[in-house]
Design a protein around this motif. Structure first.
Motif, short mmCIF file in Angstrom:
data_model
loop_
_atom_site.label_atom_id
_atom_site.label_comp_id
_atom_site.label_asym_id
_atom_site.label_seq_id
_atom_site.Cartn_x
_atom_site.Cartn_y
_atom_site.Cartn_z
N LEU A 61 0.84 -1.21 0.00
CA LEU A 61 0.00 0.00 0.00
C LEU A 61 0.87 1.25 0.00
CD1 LEU A 61 -3.01 -0.35 2.46
CD2 LEU A 61 -3.05 -0.13 0.00
N LEU A 103 2.46 1.91 -3.39
CA LEU A 103 1.47 2.43 -4.35
C LEU A 103 1.24 3.93 -4.13
CD1 LEU A 103 -0.86 1.98 -6.46
CD2 LEU A 103 -2.34 1.60 -4.51
N LEU A 110 -6.72 2.72 4.98
CA LEU A 110 -6.87 1.58 4.07
C LEU A 110 -6.27 0.31 4.65
CD1 LEU A 110 -6.10 3.35 0.69
CD2 LEU A 110 -8.29 2.45 1.40
N PRO A 119 -7.79 -2.92 8.32
CA PRO A 119 -8.08 -4.36 8.50
C PRO A 119 -6.81 -5.18 8.73
CG PRO A 119 -9.32 -3.49 6.66
CD PRO A 119 -8.39 -2.41 7.08
N LEU A 137 -6.78 -14.13 7.94
CA LEU A 137 -7.27 -12.79 7.62
C LEU A 137 -6.10 -11.86 7.28
CD1 LEU A 137 -9.98 -11.28 7.49
CD2 LEU A 137 -9.51 -10.44 9.78
N LEU A 162 -4.55 -9.20 -0.86
CA LEU A 162 -5.44 -8.24 -1.55
C LEU A 162 -4.69 -6.94 -1.83
CD1 LEU A 162 -8.54 -7.59 -2.27
CD2 LEU A 162 -8.53 -6.40 -0.10
N VAL A 199 -3.95 -5.61 -5.57
CA VAL A 199 -4.58 -4.36 -6.02
C VAL A 199 -3.52 -3.29 -6.29
CG1 VAL A 199 -6.16 -2.50 -5.33
CG2 VAL A 199 -6.76 -4.86 -4.87
N LEU A 232 -2.92 -1.29 -9.76
CA LEU A 232 -3.18 0.16 -9.86
C LEU A 232 -1.91 0.97 -10.10
CD1 LEU A 232 -5.77 0.68 -6.97
CD2 LEU A 232 -6.23 0.56 -9.41
N LEU A 256 -10.16 5.25 -14.24
CA LEU A 256 -8.83 4.66 -14.50
C LEU A 256 -8.77 3.96 -15.86
CD1 LEU A 256 -7.52 3.13 -11.15
CD2 LEU A 256 -6.85 5.24 -12.25
N PHE A 307 -14.26 2.17 9.65
CA PHE A 307 -13.12 2.05 8.72
C PHE A 307 -13.48 2.67 7.37
CE2 PHE A 307 -11.53 -2.22 10.68
CZ PHE A 307 -11.19 -1.55 11.83
N ILE A 327 -11.81 5.77 5.38
CA ILE A 327 -11.24 5.63 4.03
C ILE A 327 -11.78 6.74 3.12
CG2 ILE A 327 -11.31 4.20 1.94
CD1 ILE A 327 -11.22 1.76 3.89
N SER A 356 -10.55 10.14 4.00
CA SER A 356 -9.20 10.34 3.46
C SER A 356 -9.26 10.62 1.96
CB SER A 356 -8.31 9.15 3.78
OG SER A 356 -8.63 8.05 2.99
N ALA A 416 -7.61 5.46 -6.89
CA ALA A 416 -6.99 4.28 -6.26
C ALA A 416 -7.55 4.09 -4.84
CB ALA A 416 -5.48 4.44 -6.22
N ILE A 445 -9.89 0.73 -3.57
CA ILE A 445 -9.56 -0.10 -2.39
C ILE A 445 -10.67 0.05 -1.33
CG2 ILE A 445 -7.82 -0.61 -0.62
CD1 ILE A 445 -5.70 0.46 -2.57
N LEU A 491 -13.47 -2.20 -2.18
CA LEU A 491 -13.18 -3.59 -1.80
C LEU A 491 -13.43 -3.82 -0.31
CD1 LEU A 491 -9.94 -4.14 -3.90
CD2 LEU A 491 -12.17 -5.14 -4.32
N ASP A 492 -13.45 -2.74 0.46
CA ASP A 492 -13.73 -2.85 1.89
C ASP A 492 -15.23 -3.05 2.17
OD1 ASP A 492 -11.93 -3.05 3.89
OD2 ASP A 492 -12.14 -1.00 4.62
N ILE A 536 -16.39 -6.44 3.07
CA ILE A 536 -15.94 -6.78 4.43
C ILE A 536 -16.97 -6.26 5.43
CG2 ILE A 536 -14.10 -6.53 6.16
CD1 ILE A 536 -12.13 -6.17 3.84
N TRP A 559 -17.09 -12.43 11.68
CA TRP A 559 -16.56 -12.25 13.04
C TRP A 559 -17.60 -12.52 14.13
CZ3 TRP A 559 -14.52 -7.57 10.21
CH2 TRP A 559 -13.25 -7.83 9.71
#
Lengths: 216, 220
Positions: free
Chosen positions: A141, A144, A166, A169, A194, A201, A205, A209, B62, B114, B118, B121, B141, B145, B148-149, B152, B160
């Motif tokens: 990360l 990137l 980011l 997790p 995990l 991941l 990614v 990118l 992109l 979270f 993100i 930010s 970018a 990402i 993709l969260d 989750i 969990w």
């Protein structure tokens, strides 16, 4: 091409010894502070190591592309852009070198931590796995976004703002792995999966990118 | 089209407000505080709509370098953050009388936080980077990402095994009036979210072209 890229990168690291020295200095100072703090409050050694490497890692990763973008070295990147397939490979070389530096510094930090805290280091037998996977994922990360914020005036805090949310997790998974490991004396199978999943991941990614952020 | 959409959202919102206050009965155990549930769930779905728009817009940007896709991404991210903030605000207000605490590190709450971080930010980066092209690329970018969260977050409870209540699979747990009110509120809030995304998208497009005086731009 791989060997050429790696030669360029290793030569860059050798020239920029100050960057690595800054990272080591930051890690040593952080560990010293933690050594003082742990006299009052007990914090497990593996977690101290993980947090120190995360903070130091962002500072180091932020300088990843300075050499390529610097006024005297900008031709390196321009040259790489002209070679088909060089930019995607550049990510893997950068990620590899960044991860390697972070892992080497983590080895040094582990020794210092055991020295400062007078730790026997029994946790090393199982904690190396989540730490290595976590650092590799975090480094992906960082590599990137270091390419994204390079030569920006506020890049130091920008990279932290981008990477930490980011990577939460991953940070959480490694922390939980280490916390559970301290109780059981072995790697937690659920949290390590995990951790590995998150790292995989991020690496995938980030590698996909990366060309978009560099080939503008 | 936007005027008609706005009119529709206002009508459905008024109907859902009436249903929340007068039609849906108070929950037997939780009392009137449970009524916050209608706004909480609807805002969570709207948050997904916003973040999904941000992620899809970023991916399209992109791949195609189309400025409209970037405008869609920024609109989705900002509206998503607004609704995520509503979720994170209404959640503790609802949780305090029921769970006895304002905040608990429940997986779904944590994951929502979270996601909020993100996309906050994302917004910060958009304001911090000076070069427009670099700003679009880096924020794209971040949004991808961030997208993709979202799975989750969605599967966090199952993964969990947290203590967060789940509506799925408990069809008989609520009376029909509650379901009607919930679906009506969802329609109103998601309608509002899409309207806000559309308006923010138009503003961003105007900002890019520098044409704020063009005819046909409602509320400009």
């Amino acid at each position: 091409m791989w060997s050429t890229l790696w030669r360029i990168e290793s030569r860059g690291i050798r020239r920029d010894v100050i960057g690595v020295a800054e990272l080591i200095g930051f890690v040593v100072l952080s560990l010293l502070i933690f050594a003082f703090v742990t006299r009052a409050v007990s914090i497990p050694a593996p977690l101290i190591l993980w947090v120190t490497l995360l903070f130091g890692g962002v500072l180091y990763l932020g300088r990843s592309f300075d050499r390529e973008w610097a006024s005297d070295g900008s031709r390196v990147l321009e040259g790489l852009r002209m070679i088909p397939g060089a930019i995607p490979r550049l990510f893997w070389v950068k990620w590899g070198s960044n991860s390697l530096v972070l892992l080497l510094v983590s080895l040094l930090a582990t020794g210092l931590l055991m020295l400062f805290l007078e730790e026997p280091g029994g946790w090393l037998a199982w904690s190396w796995l989540p730490l290595v996977i976590g650092l590799c994922g975090f480094s992906a990360l960082g590599t990137l976004f270091a390419a994204g914020v390079v030569m920006q005036t506020r890049r130091e805090y920008l990279l932290a703002i981008l990477c930490y949310p980011l990577a939460i997790p991953l940070i959480l998974a490694v922390s939980q792995c280490l916390t559970n490991g301290l109780a059981t004396g072995r790697v937690d199978p659920v949290w390590i999966k995990l951790t590995a999943g998150c790292a995989l991941l991020y690496i995938t990614v980030a590698s996909l990118l990366f060309p978009y952020l560099v080939e503008e | 089209m936007i005027r008609l959409w706005t009119f529709g959202v206002v009508i459905v919102a008024m109907a859902s407000g009436y249903c929340i206050l007068y039609v849906a009965p108070p929950e037997a155990m939780q009392g009137y505080v449970q009524k916050i549930f209608y706004i909480h769930i609807s805002s969570a779905l709207s948050m997904y709509v916003g973040f999904l728009s941000a992620g899809v817009g970023s991916l399209l940007y992109l791949l195609r370098r189309a400025e409209w896709a970037d405008a869609l991404a920024v609109a989705g991210a900002e509206v998503g953050v607004v609704f995520c903030t509503i979720v994170l605000t209404t959640g503790p207000i609802w949780a305090r009388p029921i769970w006895g605490v304002w905040w608990t590190w429940d997986p779904r709450l944590t994951s929502t936080l979270f996601c909020w971080l993100i996309f906050v930010s994302y917004i910060l980066v958009r304001h911090a980077l000076e070069n427009p092209e670099r700003r679009r690329l880096v924020s794209a970018a971040v949004a991808i990402i961030g997208l993709l969260d979202i799975p989750i977050i969605h599967f966090a409870v199952k993964l969990w095994r947290g203590a967060h209540p789940s509506v799925k699979g408990t069809k008989d747990a609520m009376p029909m009036e509650m379901y009607t009110t919930l679906y009506l509120t969802m329609t109103a809030v998601i309608g509002l979210a899409t309207l806000l995304i559309r308006l923010r998208y138009l503003i961003e497009r105007r900002r890019e072209t520098g044409n704020f005086l063009q005819e046909g731009m409602p509320y400009a």
